[in-house]
Write a protein that holds these residues in place. Structure first.
Motif, mmCIF file in Angstrom:
data_model
loop_
_atom_site.group_PDB
_atom_site.id
_atom_site.type_symbol
_atom_site.label_atom_id
_atom_site.label_comp_id
_atom_site.label_asym_id
_atom_site.label_seq_id
_atom_site.Cartn_x
_atom_site.Cartn_y
_atom_site.Cartn_z
ATOM 1 N N PHE A 98 0.836 -1.196 0.000
ATOM 2 C CA PHE A 98 0.000 0.000 0.000
ATOM 3 C C PHE A 98 0.869 1.244 0.000
ATOM 4 N N ALA A 99 1.924 1.252 0.803
ATOM 5 C CA ALA A 99 2.824 2.406 0.851
ATOM 6 C C ALA A 99 3.418 2.682 -0.531
ATOM 7 N N GLN A 100 3.769 1.630 -1.247
ATOM 8 C CA GLN A 100 4.333 1.802 -2.587
ATOM 9 C C GLN A 100 3.289 2.367 -3.549
ATOM 10 N N GLN A 101 2.055 1.897 -3.439
ATOM 11 C CA GLN A 101 0.981 2.432 -4.282
ATOM 12 C C GLN A 101 0.777 3.930 -4.034
ATOM 13 N N VAL A 102 0.840 4.321 -2.777
ATOM 14 C CA VAL A 102 0.689 5.735 -2.421
ATOM 15 C C VAL A 102 1.795 6.562 -3.066
ATOM 16 N N LYS A 103 3.013 6.068 -2.974
ATOM 17 C CA LYS A 103 4.144 6.804 -3.528
ATOM 18 C C LYS A 103 4.065 6.882 -5.051
ATOM 19 N N GLU A 104 3.638 5.796 -5.685
ATOM 20 C CA GLU A 104 3.512 5.804 -7.155
ATOM 21 C C GLU A 104 2.406 6.759 -7.600
ATOM 22 N N SER A 105 1.304 6.788 -6.859
ATOM 23 C CA SER A 105 0.208 7.696 -7.181
ATOM 24 C C SER A 105 0.678 9.152 -7.053
ATOM 25 N N PHE A 106 1.471 9.412 -6.032
ATOM 26 C CA PHE A 106 1.993 10.759 -5.837
ATOM 27 C C PHE A 106 2.911 11.165 -6.982
ATOM 28 N N ALA A 107 3.820 10.280 -7.360
ATOM 29 C CA ALA A 107 4.756 10.588 -8.436
ATOM 30 C C ALA A 107 3.998 10.869 -9.732
ATOM 31 N N LYS A 108 2.959 10.106 -9.990
ATOM 32 C CA LYS A 108 2.159 10.304 -11.203
ATOM 33 C C LYS A 108 1.459 11.661 -11.171
ATOM 34 N N SER A 109 0.900 12.022 -10.021
ATOM 35 C CA SER A 109 0.177 13.289 -9.917
ATOM 36 C C SER A 109 1.110 14.483 -10.109
#
Length: 400
Positions: free
Chosen positions: A385-396
């Motif tokens: 989940f932490a990785q998903q959060v970070k990937e979503s942030f990088a994309k945004s």
């Protein structure tokens, strides 16, 4: 999303810790409204309480007298850093009409919930609470100064919740805002001269006409703070403060250029000179999709609250907050929750300040802070989940 038995037990630990202090939180919900950067009562009350709960507290943090940091680190190691924000400043003349007394205790409660888990388990991780003064000061907001001072540089996520009325969700937009301080200089005389008040009034009228030509998501508003000294003397100096808002930073920058021309045109027409100072912008909140989805999941699961669709939430009018600046630095969310004012009221009305003191408002605050505490827990214990959060942030960030 299904919780494992272990994560369910950890969640129960966090929720129990929050429930154990809910009456204390109600008691310390700020009763002495103070304006931005003057929140000395709130600073002492909150830091004393947090220190008594076992947090390592830094008062007057990062060079701001009424800012603070409260932190607890697991014995197992630093791990990921989950942070919450507590606001506590009031509005001039109308007190806690934006519910910052509730935001203050929401950050405290969420931090206490995560601390209980870190104390009673072998999980690596750190929970950190920032006391953030002067949110209402727009371009001079406390979080902007904290960001500029590097306060959030080692944080992995930042979360807070905000009370409102007739709205509930994690995808409700908060738009960008920038403040301008303007001064017109004329020439004083008895009946002739260069009238600085004419310039200010003309600028105000120019902006009123511009409002017809901007998107409904943009906003411009302001006040004249000094219109002259005597009616029989042509004002040689006038001052005003204006706020310009846009859905995104690009929208804000485009609108700011048009507003600047309104100010300049008024000076040209009246023969006066213009001084203008644009303060730092409070950015739009960059909502992290994974954190927001998880928040709504927990609020629905724990409390049965149903949320409008994401599309419906996006249609709500967005206020502005300096939390936006934090969410462009680290993944974050700024969910809003309904405190059901009775009689009906909205933020920045006197009646909302009264509503923010009620048992109902406190009850809804406990629900909302429990939501961000559980999201923070998942971020600490679930590497995927932490990785998903970070990937979503990088994309945004890449798309902004």
């Amino acid at each position: 999303m299904e919780q494992t038995k272990k994560t369910s037990e950890l969640a129960d630990t966090a929720l129990k810790a929050i429930n154990d202090v809910k009456n204390e939180l109600h008691e310390i919900s700020i009763k002495n409204p103070e304006l931005g950067y003057q929140e000395k009562f709130a600073h002492k009350l909150l830091t004393d309480y947090l220190q008594g709960k076992g947090f390592k507290v830094t008062r007057s943090a990062f060079g701001l007298e009424t800012a603070f940091v409260a932190e607890f680190q697991s014995k197992a190691g630093r791990g990921r850093v989950v942070s919450f924000n507590s606001e506590f400043d009031a509005l001039p003349g109308i007190g806690h009409a934006c519910g910052h007394n509730l935001i203050a205790i929401s950050g405290v409660g969420a931090a206490i919930g995560l601390k209980a888990v870190l104390e009673k388990s072998n999980i690596e991780g750190t929970v950190r609470l920032y006391g953030t003064p002067a949110e209402e000061k727009a371009g001079d907001g406390g979080k902007i100064k904290l960001v500029n001072a590097g306060a959030y540089n080692d944080v992995d996520v930042s979360m807070m919740v905000h009370p409102t009325s007739n709205a509930h969700g994690a995808f409700l937009p908060c738009i960008a805002v920038q403040e301008a301080e303007i001064i017109y200089h004329g020439r004083a005389s008895h009946a002739a001269g260069l009238n600085a008040l004419d310039a200010m009034v003309l600028a105000y009228d120019n902006i009123g006409l511009l409002r017809q030509q901007i998107p409904p998501t943009d906003r411009i508003h302001g006040i004249i703070t000094d219109g002259g000294q005597a009616p029989n003397v042509i004002p040689e100096k006038t001052t005003g403060t204006f706020l310009v808002r846009g859905k995104t930073m690009k929208d804000l920058e485009d609108l700011r250029q048009r507003v600047q021309k309104c100010f300049e045109a008024a000076a040209l027409a009246t023969g006066t000179t213009l001084d203008i100072k644009w303060k730092d912008a409070a950015q739009n909140v960059n909502i992290n999709e994974r954190l927001a989805e998880r928040y709504e999941y927990y609020i629905t699961k724990q409390f049965g609250i149903k949320f409008p669709s994401r599309a419906e939430q996006n249609n709500y009018f967005g206020a502005s907050t300096d939390e936006g600046n934090v969410t462009h630095l680290v993944p974050g969310i700024h969910p809003m929750y309904d405190i059901f004012p009775d009689p009906p009221a909205i933020n920045h009305q006197r009646a909302f300040a009264d509503a923010a003191k009620t048992d109902k408002a406190h009850e809804e605050t406990i629900k909302a802070l429990s939501g961000i505490a559980l999201v923070g827990l998942d971020f600490l214990v679930d590497a995927g989940f932490a990785q998903q959060v970070k990937e979503s942030f990088a994309k945004s960030i890449a798309e902004s």
